[in-house]
Scaffold this motif. Structure first.
Motif, PDB file in Angstrom:
ATOM      1  N   ASP A 123      53.314  10.618   6.664  1.00  0.00           N
ATOM      2  CA  ASP A 123      54.727  10.285   6.794  1.00  0.00           C
ATOM      3  C   ASP A 123      55.589  11.272   5.999  1.00  0.00           C
ATOM      4  O   ASP A 123      55.266  11.603   4.859  1.00  0.00           O
ATOM      5  CB  ASP A 123      54.960   8.856   6.284  1.00  0.00           C
ATOM      6  CG  ASP A 123      56.314   8.328   6.665  1.00  0.00           C
ATOM      7  OD1 ASP A 123      56.701   8.474   7.840  1.00  0.00           O
ATOM      8  OD2 ASP A 123      56.987   7.766   5.782  1.00  0.00           O
ATOM      9  N   GLY A 124      56.656  11.731   6.607  1.00  0.00           N
ATOM     10  CA  GLY A 124      57.584  12.645   5.955  1.00  0.00           C
ATOM     11  C   GLY A 124      57.335  14.109   6.267  1.00  0.00           C
ATOM     12  O   GLY A 124      58.178  14.953   5.978  1.00  0.00           O
ATOM     13  N   ASN A 125      56.200  14.441   6.864  1.00  0.00           N
ATOM     14  CA  ASN A 125      55.871  15.835   7.142  1.00  0.00           C
ATOM     15  C   ASN A 125      56.512  16.252   8.470  1.00  0.00           C
ATOM     16  O   ASN A 125      55.842  16.413   9.490  1.00  0.00           O
ATOM     17  CB  ASN A 125      54.357  16.039   7.161  1.00  0.00           C
ATOM     18  CG  ASN A 125      53.969  17.495   7.197  1.00  0.00           C
ATOM     19  OD1 ASN A 125      54.787  18.361   7.482  1.00  0.00           O
ATOM     20  ND2 ASN A 125      52.709  17.763   6.919  1.00  0.00           N
ATOM     21  N   GLU A 126      57.812  16.414   8.411  1.00  0.00           N
ATOM     22  CA  GLU A 126      58.587  16.751   9.608  1.00  0.00           C
ATOM     23  C   GLU A 126      58.174  18.093  10.216  1.00  0.00           C
ATOM     24  O   GLU A 126      58.172  18.248  11.434  1.00  0.00           O
ATOM     25  CB  GLU A 126      60.086  16.753   9.288  1.00  0.00           C
ATOM     26  CG  GLU A 126      60.613  15.435   8.756  1.00  0.00           C
ATOM     27  CD  GLU A 126      60.496  14.285   9.746  1.00  0.00           C
ATOM     28  OE1 GLU A 126      60.596  14.532  10.963  1.00  0.00           O
ATOM     29  OE2 GLU A 126      60.299  13.143   9.292  1.00  0.00           O
ATOM     30  N   ALA A 127      57.803  19.053   9.364  1.00  0.00           N
ATOM     31  CA  ALA A 127      57.401  20.367   9.874  1.00  0.00           C
ATOM     32  C   ALA A 127      56.144  20.260  10.737  1.00  0.00           C
ATOM     33  O   ALA A 127      56.064  20.871  11.803  1.00  0.00           O
ATOM     34  CB  ALA A 127      57.181  21.340   8.721  1.00  0.00           C
ATOM     35  N   SER A 128      55.164  19.473  10.300  1.00  0.00           N
ATOM     36  CA  SER A 128      53.948  19.319  11.102  1.00  0.00           C
ATOM     37  C   SER A 128      54.200  18.518  12.373  1.00  0.00           C
ATOM     38  O   SER A 128      53.602  18.791  13.416  1.00  0.00           O
ATOM     39  CB  SER A 128      52.823  18.680  10.289  1.00  0.00           C
ATOM     40  OG  SER A 128      52.199  19.658   9.483  1.00  0.00           O
ATOM     41  N   MET A 129      55.103  17.546  12.291  1.00  0.00           N
ATOM     42  CA  MET A 129      55.458  16.811  13.504  1.00  0.00           C
ATOM     43  C   MET A 129      56.083  17.754  14.528  1.00  0.00           C
ATOM     44  O   MET A 129      55.768  17.696  15.718  1.00  0.00           O
ATOM     45  CB  MET A 129      56.403  15.658  13.172  1.00  0.00           C
ATOM     46  CG  MET A 129      55.744  14.553  12.391  1.00  0.00           C
ATOM     47  SD  MET A 129      56.961  13.276  11.952  1.00  0.00           S
ATOM     48  CE  MET A 129      56.100  12.456  10.622  1.00  0.00           C
ATOM     49  N   ALA A 130      56.954  18.644  14.051  1.00  0.00           N
ATOM     50  CA  ALA A 130      57.582  19.612  14.945  1.00  0.00           C
ATOM     51  C   ALA A 130      56.556  20.588  15.507  1.00  0.00           C
ATOM     52  O   ALA A 130      56.617  20.946  16.687  1.00  0.00           O
ATOM     53  CB  ALA A 130      58.691  20.372  14.204  1.00  0.00           C
ATOM     54  N   THR A 131      55.603  21.004  14.671  1.00  0.00           N
ATOM     55  CA  THR A 131      54.543  21.891  15.158  1.00  0.00           C
ATOM     56  C   THR A 131      53.734  21.195  16.230  1.00  0.00           C
ATOM     57  O   THR A 131      53.447  21.781  17.290  1.00  0.00           O
ATOM     58  CB  THR A 131      53.646  22.353  13.993  1.00  0.00           C
ATOM     59  OG1 THR A 131      54.430  23.117  13.077  1.00  0.00           O
ATOM     60  CG2 THR A 131      52.482  23.195  14.485  1.00  0.00           C
ATOM     61  N   ALA A 132      53.343  19.948  15.992  1.00  0.00           N
ATOM     62  CA  ALA A 132      52.567  19.199  16.982  1.00  0.00           C
ATOM     63  C   ALA A 132      53.315  19.126  18.313  1.00  0.00           C
ATOM     64  O   ALA A 132      52.733  19.377  19.381  1.00  0.00           O
ATOM     65  CB  ALA A 132      52.250  17.801  16.450  1.00  0.00           C
ATOM     66  N   GLU A 133      54.584  18.800  18.254  1.00  0.00           N
ATOM     67  CA  GLU A 133      55.371  18.707  19.481  1.00  0.00           C
ATOM     68  C   GLU A 133      55.514  20.065  20.161  1.00  0.00           C
ATOM     69  O   GLU A 133      55.491  20.153  21.389  1.00  0.00           O
ATOM     70  CB  GLU A 133      56.731  18.091  19.186  1.00  0.00           C
ATOM     71  CG  GLU A 133      56.625  16.614  18.833  1.00  0.00           C
ATOM     72  CD  GLU A 133      57.937  15.982  18.389  1.00  0.00           C
ATOM     73  OE1 GLU A 133      58.946  16.707  18.221  1.00  0.00           O
ATOM     74  OE2 GLU A 133      57.934  14.751  18.203  1.00  0.00           O
TER      75      GLU A 133
END
Length: 170
Positions: A123-133
């Motif tokens: 939770d909170g790792n917005e950069a990795s969420m963006a990478t995944a997407e």
């Protein structure tokens, strides 16, 4: 370039990366000293012996610098076969994670024959969420805790192998 982890060439940069609090805050660990970084590298390399796959070192073509690690990962108790990544603090926001993660997903699908991959993101790792997407994965679910890693909230992203013809979700 993705290549086998080489302790002789990679360890100093690896140790600097995992000693950085911002780099490890979403790995479920505190910053590591050199001795713990060595043990972590040995564990990651051992995953290859146990599973037949694991993380690669990400190497910048132009300079030969160690940029991070990426690859397929599925330790005991994991919620599914994952492609994960870590980028050193010196190489953030330069597209390395996206490019390397996409190559690792392709490897998991085309070489390992996986039907799906997930990405376990704290939770909170917005950069990795963006990478995944950015590599075609979508949000699948949220869970509380991951054995041996965190008691906190994790988000699972993932995607199906486009060649599998499967339409099932995770």
């Amino acid at each position: 370039t993705l290549r086998e982890i080489d302790p002789e060439r990679d360890f100093d940069a690896w140790a600097r990366a995992v000693a950085d609090a911002d780099t490890v805050r979403y790995l479920g660990t505190e910053p590591l000293d050199r001795a713990k970084a060595w043990r972590q590298m040995a564990m990651v390399m051992g995953h290859w012996q146990i599973r037949g796959f694991g993380f690669f070192s990400i190497i910048e073509k132009a300079t030969g610098a160690w940029v991070g690690r990426t690859g397929p990962w599925n330790p005991e108790g994991w919620p599914g076969p994952e492609v994960g990544w870590l980028t050193s603090p010196d190489h953030l926001r330069q597209g390395f994670a996206r490019e390397a993660a996409q190559a690792s997903v392709n490897y998991a699908f085309n070489t390992l024959g996986w039907q799906r991959v997930i990405h376990v993101i704290l939770d909170g790792n917005e950069a990795s969420m963006a990478t995944a997407e950015s590599i075609g994965s979508r949000y699948l679910r949220t869970c509380e805790g991951l054995a041996g890693v965190t008691d906190g909230t994790i988000h699972i992203y993932g995607q199906e192998n486009p060649k599998s013809g499967s339409t099932s979700g995770d």
